[in-house]
Design a protein around this motif. Structure first.
Motif, PDB file in Angstrom:
ATOM      1  N   ALA A 172       0.828  -1.194   0.000  1.00 47.12           N
ATOM      2  CA  ALA A 172       0.000   0.000   0.000  1.00 47.12           C
ATOM      3  C   ALA A 172       0.868   1.251   0.000  1.00 47.12           C
ATOM      4  CB  ALA A 172      -0.922   0.003   1.212  1.00 47.12           C
ATOM      5  N   ALA A 173       0.594   2.127  -0.928  1.00 49.78           N
ATOM      6  CA  ALA A 173       1.295   3.407  -1.002  1.00 49.78           C
ATOM      7  C   ALA A 173       0.501   4.471  -0.264  1.00 49.78           C
ATOM      8  CB  ALA A 173       1.496   3.824  -2.454  1.00 49.78           C
ATOM      9  N   SER A 174       1.199   5.314   0.466  1.00 50.06           N
ATOM     10  CA  SER A 174       0.541   6.386   1.201  1.00 50.06           C
ATOM     11  C   SER A 174       1.418   7.624   1.201  1.00 50.06           C
ATOM     12  CB  SER A 174       0.225   5.958   2.640  1.00 50.06           C
ATOM     13  OG  SER A 174       1.416   5.661   3.352  1.00 50.06           O
ATOM     14  N   GLY A 175       0.868   8.722   1.687  1.00 51.76           N
ATOM     15  CA  GLY A 175       1.585   9.980   1.712  1.00 51.76           C
ATOM     16  C   GLY A 175       0.933  10.982   0.790  1.00 51.76           C
ATOM     17  N   SER A 176       1.666  12.021   0.476  1.00 51.38           N
ATOM     18  CA  SER A 176       1.145  13.084  -0.382  1.00 51.38           C
ATOM     19  C   SER A 176       1.329  12.705  -1.849  1.00 51.38           C
ATOM     20  CB  SER A 176       1.838  14.405  -0.067  1.00 51.38           C
ATOM     21  OG  SER A 176       3.257  14.275  -0.150  1.00 51.38           O
ATOM     22  N   ILE A 177       0.580  11.704  -2.266  1.00 47.42           N
ATOM     23  CA  ILE A 177       0.705  11.156  -3.613  1.00 47.42           C
ATOM     24  C   ILE A 177      -0.073  11.992  -4.620  1.00 47.42           C
ATOM     25  CG2 ILE A 177       0.282   9.158  -5.081  1.00 47.42           C
ATOM     26  CD1 ILE A 177       0.469   7.442  -2.525  1.00 47.42           C
ATOM     27  N   LEU A 178       0.609  12.377  -5.675  1.00 49.63           N
ATOM     28  CA  LEU A 178      -0.046  13.062  -6.780  1.00 49.63           C
ATOM     29  C   LEU A 178      -0.496  12.064  -7.835  1.00 49.63           C
ATOM     30  CD1 LEU A 178       2.272  16.173  -7.240  1.00 49.63           C
ATOM     31  CD2 LEU A 178       0.016  16.095  -6.165  1.00 49.63           C
ATOM     32  N   SER A 179       0.373  11.133  -8.176  1.00 50.76           N
ATOM     33  CA  SER A 179       0.038  10.116  -9.156  1.00 50.76           C
ATOM     34  C   SER A 179       1.059   8.993  -9.087  1.00 50.76           C
ATOM     35  CB  SER A 179      -0.017  10.693 -10.575  1.00 50.76           C
ATOM     36  OG  SER A 179       1.242  11.203 -10.966  1.00 50.76           O
ATOM     37  N   ILE A 180       0.648   7.831  -9.558  1.00 50.25           N
ATOM     38  CA  ILE A 180       1.512   6.663  -9.615  1.00 50.25           C
ATOM     39  C   ILE A 180       1.448   6.072 -11.009  1.00 50.25           C
ATOM     40  CG2 ILE A 180       1.988   4.357  -8.717  1.00 50.25           C
ATOM     41  CD1 ILE A 180       0.650   5.170  -6.119  1.00 50.25           C
ATOM     42  N   ASN A 181       2.592   5.844 -11.584  1.00 54.66           N
ATOM     43  CA  ASN A 181       2.639   5.159 -12.871  1.00 54.66           C
ATOM     44  C   ASN A 181       2.796   3.661 -12.623  1.00 54.66           C
ATOM     45  OD1 ASN A 181       2.222   7.421 -14.435  1.00 54.66           O
ATOM     46  ND2 ASN A 181       4.393   7.813 -14.789  1.00 54.66           N
ATOM     47  N   ALA A 182       3.940   3.112 -12.978  1.00 56.99           N
ATOM     48  CA  ALA A 182       4.139   1.683 -12.801  1.00 56.99           C
ATOM     49  C   ALA A 182       4.338   1.314 -11.336  1.00 56.99           C
ATOM     50  CB  ALA A 182       5.333   1.213 -13.620  1.00 56.99           C
ATOM     51  N   MET A 183       3.894   0.127 -10.975  1.00 60.37           N
ATOM     52  CA  MET A 183       4.163  -0.453  -9.672  1.00 60.37           C
ATOM     53  C   MET A 183       4.706  -1.854  -9.921  1.00 60.37           C
ATOM     54  SD  MET A 183       0.878   0.747  -7.371  1.00 60.37           S
ATOM     55  CE  MET A 183       1.788   0.646  -5.813  1.00 60.37           C
ATOM     56  N   GLY A 184       5.570  -2.300  -9.037  1.00 62.96           N
ATOM     57  CA  GLY A 184       6.152  -3.605  -9.268  1.00 62.96           C
ATOM     58  C   GLY A 184       6.705  -4.255  -8.021  1.00 62.96           C
ATOM     59  N   TRP A 185       7.147  -5.480  -8.214  1.00 63.83           N
ATOM     60  CA  TRP A 185       7.762  -6.261  -7.159  1.00 63.83           C
ATOM     61  C   TRP A 185       9.148  -6.708  -7.591  1.00 63.83           C
ATOM     62  CZ3 TRP A 185       5.745  -6.824  -2.366  1.00 63.83           C
ATOM     63  CH2 TRP A 185       4.386  -6.542  -2.204  1.00 63.83           C
ATOM     64  N   TYR A 186      10.086  -6.610  -6.679  1.00 65.65           N
ATOM     65  CA  TYR A 186      11.441  -7.083  -6.867  1.00 65.65           C
ATOM     66  C   TYR A 186      11.787  -7.986  -5.699  1.00 65.65           C
ATOM     67  CZ  TYR A 186      11.943  -3.367 -10.364  1.00 65.65           C
ATOM     68  OH  TYR A 186      11.796  -2.555 -11.464  1.00 65.65           O
ATOM     69  N   ARG A 187      12.807  -8.785  -5.853  1.00 59.68           N
ATOM     70  CA  ARG A 187      13.226  -9.638  -4.749  1.00 59.68           C
ATOM     71  C   ARG A 187      14.738  -9.724  -4.697  1.00 59.68           C
ATOM     72  NH1 ARG A 187      11.348 -15.696  -6.847  1.00 59.68           N
ATOM     73  NH2 ARG A 187      13.170 -16.104  -8.189  1.00 59.68           N
ATOM     74  N   GLN A 188      15.244 -10.020  -3.520  1.00 62.13           N
ATOM     75  CA  GLN A 188      16.670 -10.158  -3.323  1.00 62.13           C
ATOM     76  C   GLN A 188      16.947 -11.277  -2.330  1.00 62.13           C
ATOM     77  OE1 GLN A 188      18.728  -6.594  -2.036  1.00 62.13           O
ATOM     78  NE2 GLN A 188      20.645  -7.334  -2.897  1.00 62.13           N
ATOM     79  N   ALA A 189      17.659 -12.278  -2.796  1.00 64.19           N
ATOM     80  CA  ALA A 189      18.086 -13.376  -1.945  1.00 64.19           C
ATOM     81  C   ALA A 189      19.480 -13.071  -1.413  1.00 64.19           C
ATOM     82  CB  ALA A 189      18.085 -14.679  -2.731  1.00 64.19           C
ATOM     83  N   PRO A 190      19.858 -13.674  -0.285  1.00 59.20           N
ATOM     84  CA  PRO A 190      21.186 -13.432   0.274  1.00 59.20           C
ATOM     85  C   PRO A 190      22.287 -13.717  -0.730  1.00 59.20           C
ATOM     86  CG  PRO A 190      19.830 -14.567   1.867  1.00 59.20           C
ATOM     87  CD  PRO A 190      19.059 -14.562   0.576  1.00 59.20           C
ATOM     88  N   GLY A 191      23.211 -12.779  -0.877  1.00 60.91           N
ATOM     89  CA  GLY A 191      24.324 -12.952  -1.783  1.00 60.91           C
ATOM     90  C   GLY A 191      24.005 -12.735  -3.247  1.00 60.91           C
ATOM     91  N   LYS A 192      22.784 -12.335  -3.546  1.00 61.87           N
ATOM     92  CA  LYS A 192      22.391 -12.120  -4.927  1.00 61.87           C
ATOM     93  C   LYS A 192      21.955 -10.676  -5.162  1.00 61.87           C
ATOM     94  CE  LYS A 192      20.895 -16.808  -6.123  1.00 61.87           C
ATOM     95  NZ  LYS A 192      19.790 -17.612  -6.725  1.00 61.87           N
ATOM     96  N   GLN A 193      21.941 -10.283  -6.415  1.00 66.62           N
ATOM     97  CA  GLN A 193      21.480  -8.964  -6.804  1.00 66.62           C
ATOM     98  C   GLN A 193      19.955  -8.903  -6.734  1.00 66.62           C
ATOM     99  OE1 GLN A 193      23.438  -6.310  -7.615  1.00 66.62           O
ATOM    100  NE2 GLN A 193      25.289  -7.519  -7.277  1.00 66.62           N
ATOM    101  N   ARG A 194      19.443  -7.704  -6.498  1.00 69.31           N
ATOM    102  CA  ARG A 194      18.006  -7.529  -6.538  1.00 69.31           C
ATOM    103  C   ARG A 194      17.525  -7.729  -7.977  1.00 69.31           C
ATOM    104  NH1 ARG A 194      15.382  -2.450  -3.463  1.00 69.31           N
ATOM    105  NH2 ARG A 194      16.670  -3.474  -1.859  1.00 69.31           N
ATOM    106  N   GLU A 195      16.445  -8.460  -8.143  1.00 69.45           N
ATOM    107  CA  GLU A 195      15.944  -8.768  -9.466  1.00 69.45           C
ATOM    108  C   GLU A 195      14.452  -8.464  -9.582  1.00 69.45           C
ATOM    109  OE1 GLU A 195      16.573 -12.924 -10.212  1.00 69.45           O
ATOM    110  OE2 GLU A 195      15.532 -13.558  -8.401  1.00 69.45           O
ATOM    111  N   LEU A 196      14.050  -8.133 -10.777  1.00 71.87           N
ATOM    112  CA  LEU A 196      12.645  -7.844 -11.041  1.00 71.87           C
ATOM    113  C   LEU A 196      11.833  -9.129 -11.008  1.00 71.87           C
ATOM    114  CD1 LEU A 196      11.129  -5.426 -13.589  1.00 71.87           C
ATOM    115  CD2 LEU A 196      10.414  -7.810 -13.640  1.00 71.87           C
ATOM    116  N   VAL A 197      10.676  -9.055 -10.370  1.00 74.15           N
ATOM    117  CA  VAL A 197       9.739 -10.170 -10.343  1.00 74.15           C
ATOM    118  C   VAL A 197       8.587  -9.909 -11.307  1.00 74.15           C
ATOM    119  CG1 VAL A 197       8.138 -11.530  -8.953  1.00 74.15           C
ATOM    120  CG2 VAL A 197      10.325 -10.777  -7.975  1.00 74.15           C
TER     121      VAL A 197
END
Length: 121
Positions: free
Chosen positions: A23-48
């Motif tokens: 959930a996004a909150s705050g003084s939001i004017l607009s949101i374009n893309a939303m997404g999920w990423y993940r990061q396992a120990p010892g690995k780079q963050r990757e797009l899900v």
């Protein structure tokens, strides 16, 4: 400013399911893309998965057919339905949003704190 708070992570057995919410909150004017990423120990963050305001969703190859991303614009919330979970899905999952706020009127990327997903074999 924009705050993103993830929830729904936890410990599940291989083959199980989890539904993540952000959930996004705050003084939001607009949101374009939303997404999920993940990061396992010892690995780079990757797009899900990414869901834009317009156009088709994008999924990483390793989750196609198993995960579904969706959003509720009225609630400024993005979801990730994860099914047929595998031990290799174990990671911290981060929510991301391309958004504007009154204090940051230009679009920029905002990140949540992450939620742990652990899949046991």
């Amino acid at each position: 400013q924009v705050q993103l708070v993830e929830s729904g992570g936890g410990l599940v057995q291989a083959g199980g399911s989890l539904r993540l919410s952000c959930a996004a909150s705050g003084s939001i004017l607009s949101i374009n893309a939303m997404g999920w990423y993940r990061q396992a120990p010892g690995k780079q963050r990757e797009l899900v998965a990414v869901i834009p305001s317009r156009g088709t969703t994008t999924y990483a190859d390793f989750v196609k057919g198993r995960f579904t991303i969706s959003r509720d614009n009225a609630k400024n919330t993005v979801y990730l339905q994860m099914m047929s979970l595998k031990p290799e899905d174990t990671a911290v999952y981060y929510c991301n949003a391309d958004a504007r706020s009154w204090a940051a009127p230009s679009f920029r990327s905002w990140w949540g704190q992450g939620t742990q997903v652990t899949v046991s074999s």
